[in-house]
Design a protein around this motif. Structure first.
Motif, short mmCIF file in Angstrom:
data_model
loop_
_atom_site.label_atom_id
_atom_site.label_comp_id
_atom_site.label_asym_id
_atom_site.label_seq_id
_atom_site.Cartn_x
_atom_site.Cartn_y
_atom_site.Cartn_z
N LYS A 94 -2.05 1.80 18.61
CA LYS A 94 -3.02 0.85 18.03
C LYS A 94 -2.52 0.28 16.69
CE LYS A 94 -7.05 2.87 20.31
NZ LYS A 94 -8.40 3.46 20.13
N GLY A 95 -1.23 0.13 16.58
CA GLY A 95 -0.67 -0.47 15.37
C GLY A 95 -0.64 -1.98 15.52
N ARG A 96 -1.59 -2.65 14.91
CA ARG A 96 -1.76 -4.09 15.16
C ARG A 96 -1.35 -4.97 14.00
NH1 ARG A 96 -7.81 -3.22 17.81
NH2 ARG A 96 -7.07 -2.00 19.62
N PHE A 97 -1.30 -4.43 12.79
CA PHE A 97 -1.00 -5.23 11.62
C PHE A 97 -0.16 -4.44 10.64
CE2 PHE A 97 -5.26 -6.36 13.15
CZ PHE A 97 -5.12 -7.73 13.36
N ILE A 98 0.50 -5.17 9.75
CA ILE A 98 1.13 -4.57 8.58
C ILE A 98 1.48 -5.69 7.61
CG2 ILE A 98 3.50 -4.64 9.45
CD1 ILE A 98 3.88 -1.85 8.08
N ALA A 99 1.41 -5.40 6.31
CA ALA A 99 1.78 -6.38 5.29
C ALA A 99 3.29 -6.48 5.19
CB ALA A 99 1.19 -5.99 3.95
N ARG A 100 3.76 -7.68 4.88
CA ARG A 100 5.19 -7.87 4.67
C ARG A 100 5.70 -6.94 3.56
NH1 ARG A 100 3.14 -12.73 6.39
NH2 ARG A 100 4.42 -13.84 7.94
N THR A 121 0.83 -1.21 0.00
CA THR A 121 0.00 0.00 0.00
C THR A 121 0.87 1.26 0.00
OG1 THR A 121 -0.14 0.27 2.42
CG2 THR A 121 -1.73 -1.24 1.36
N GLY A 122 2.04 1.20 0.64
CA GLY A 122 2.86 2.39 0.79
C GLY A 122 2.30 3.37 1.81
N ARG A 123 1.25 2.96 2.52
CA ARG A 123 0.61 3.83 3.51
C ARG A 123 0.66 3.14 4.87
NH1 ARG A 123 -2.93 3.70 -0.76
NH2 ARG A 123 -4.37 2.37 0.41
N TYR A 124 1.50 3.66 5.75
CA TYR A 124 1.68 3.09 7.08
C TYR A 124 2.28 4.17 7.95
CZ TYR A 124 6.07 2.50 4.60
OH TYR A 124 7.18 2.73 3.81
N ARG A 125 2.34 3.90 9.24
CA ARG A 125 2.90 4.86 10.19
C ARG A 125 4.25 4.35 10.71
NH1 ARG A 125 -1.17 4.98 14.75
NH2 ARG A 125 -1.58 2.84 14.02
N THR A 126 5.17 5.26 10.95
CA THR A 126 6.44 4.90 11.55
C THR A 126 6.70 5.81 12.75
OG1 THR A 126 7.70 6.40 10.12
CG2 THR A 126 7.42 4.12 9.36
N VAL A 127 7.34 5.25 13.77
CA VAL A 127 7.74 6.02 14.95
C VAL A 127 9.17 5.63 15.29
CG1 VAL A 127 7.31 6.53 17.38
CG2 VAL A 127 5.37 6.12 15.84
N VAL A 128 10.08 6.57 15.19
CA VAL A 128 11.48 6.33 15.54
C VAL A 128 11.60 6.27 17.05
CG1 VAL A 128 13.83 7.21 15.41
CG2 VAL A 128 12.30 7.47 13.45
N GLY A 129 12.13 5.17 17.56
CA GLY A 129 12.30 5.00 18.99
C GLY A 129 11.04 4.62 19.73
N GLY A 130 9.97 4.33 18.99
CA GLY A 130 8.70 3.97 19.63
C GLY A 130 7.87 3.10 18.72
N PHE A 131 6.54 3.21 18.89
CA PHE A 131 5.64 2.38 18.10
C PHE A 131 4.32 3.11 17.90
CE2 PHE A 131 2.78 -1.14 17.17
CZ PHE A 131 3.51 -1.78 16.18
#
Length: 210
Positions: free
Chosen positions: A179-185, A166-176
């Motif tokens: 409610k991030g429960r899934f992501i595609a490989r 999808t190219g649409r996801y969230r990133t957090v440097v040093g954290g998470f």
């Protein structure tokens, strides 16, 4: 760029190779069994290796701009593989003076979001208890990274899915992400490739999720 990918026949590793080739990069795919890699291309070099000899791996990493690794345990019986295999990769990179390394870890290895709800805390605790040996392995792997001379990034996804990019996801440097429960490989691979030149992710764990 000239990239090397370890674990290239795994779910994330194969996606890294495919997306890197599509983006026009030169790719060296390090695999135990070349017959398991069904990707082809003029920009692809398949490098057979059993990952036990850093000197043998020198030819796979020398002169590369970055190394990306999808290596890790495939189950609790293989806990310890991530540390052992990554240690070999690190030795090969340090011997050849290659600095940039991105690896796959897991969300429970890093800190939980400060505003996690009870459901997410409970799920995280349950999964961590069930897979404690695997997560202990990944923590030791990250400790090996921290002790190394490489410019490493540890990408920490939650539960993985076999779904399209999808190219649409969230990133957090040093954290998470909360409610991030899934992501595609495929999106984990996309995130790793996008972080190669991101100096803000160097020597950091990065949580990635939808």
């Amino acid at each position: 760029m000239n990239l090397t990918v370890f674990g290239a026949t795994g779910g994330i590793g194969r996606e890294i190779v495919r997306q890197a080739l599509d983006a026009g990069h030169q790719v060296t795919a390090v695999v135990r069994d070349p017959s398991r890699l069904d990707l082809r291309g003029d920009a692809l070099e398949v490098f057979p290796a059993d990952l036990t000899d850093p000197q043998r791996l020198g030819g796979a990493v020398a002169g590369r701009d970055a190394v990306l690794s999808g290596l890790g345990a495939r189950g609790r019986k293989n806990a310890g593989d991530a540390t052992r295999l990554t240690r070999t990769v690190l030795r090969a990179m340090e011997a050849e003076g290659v600095r940039r390394l991105l690896v796959v870890s897991a969300a429970p290895v890093g800190p939980a979001p400060q505003d996690d709800g009870a459901v997410d805390r409970g799920m995280r605790g349950l999964v961590s208890a069930i897979l404690k040996d695997i997560y202990a392995d990944l923590r030791e792997m990250e400790a090996e990274l921290a002790r190394s001379s490489t410019d490493w990034t540890s990408v920490r996804p939650p539960r993985l899915q076999d779904k399209p990019l999808t190219g649409r996801y969230r990133t957090v440097v040093g954290g998470f992400p909360t409610k991030g429960r899934f992501i595609a490989r495929a999106d984990v691979a996309h995130a790793m490739l996008s972080m190669i030149d991101d100096e803000g992710t160097v020597k950091q764990g990065v949580g990635v999720a939808y």
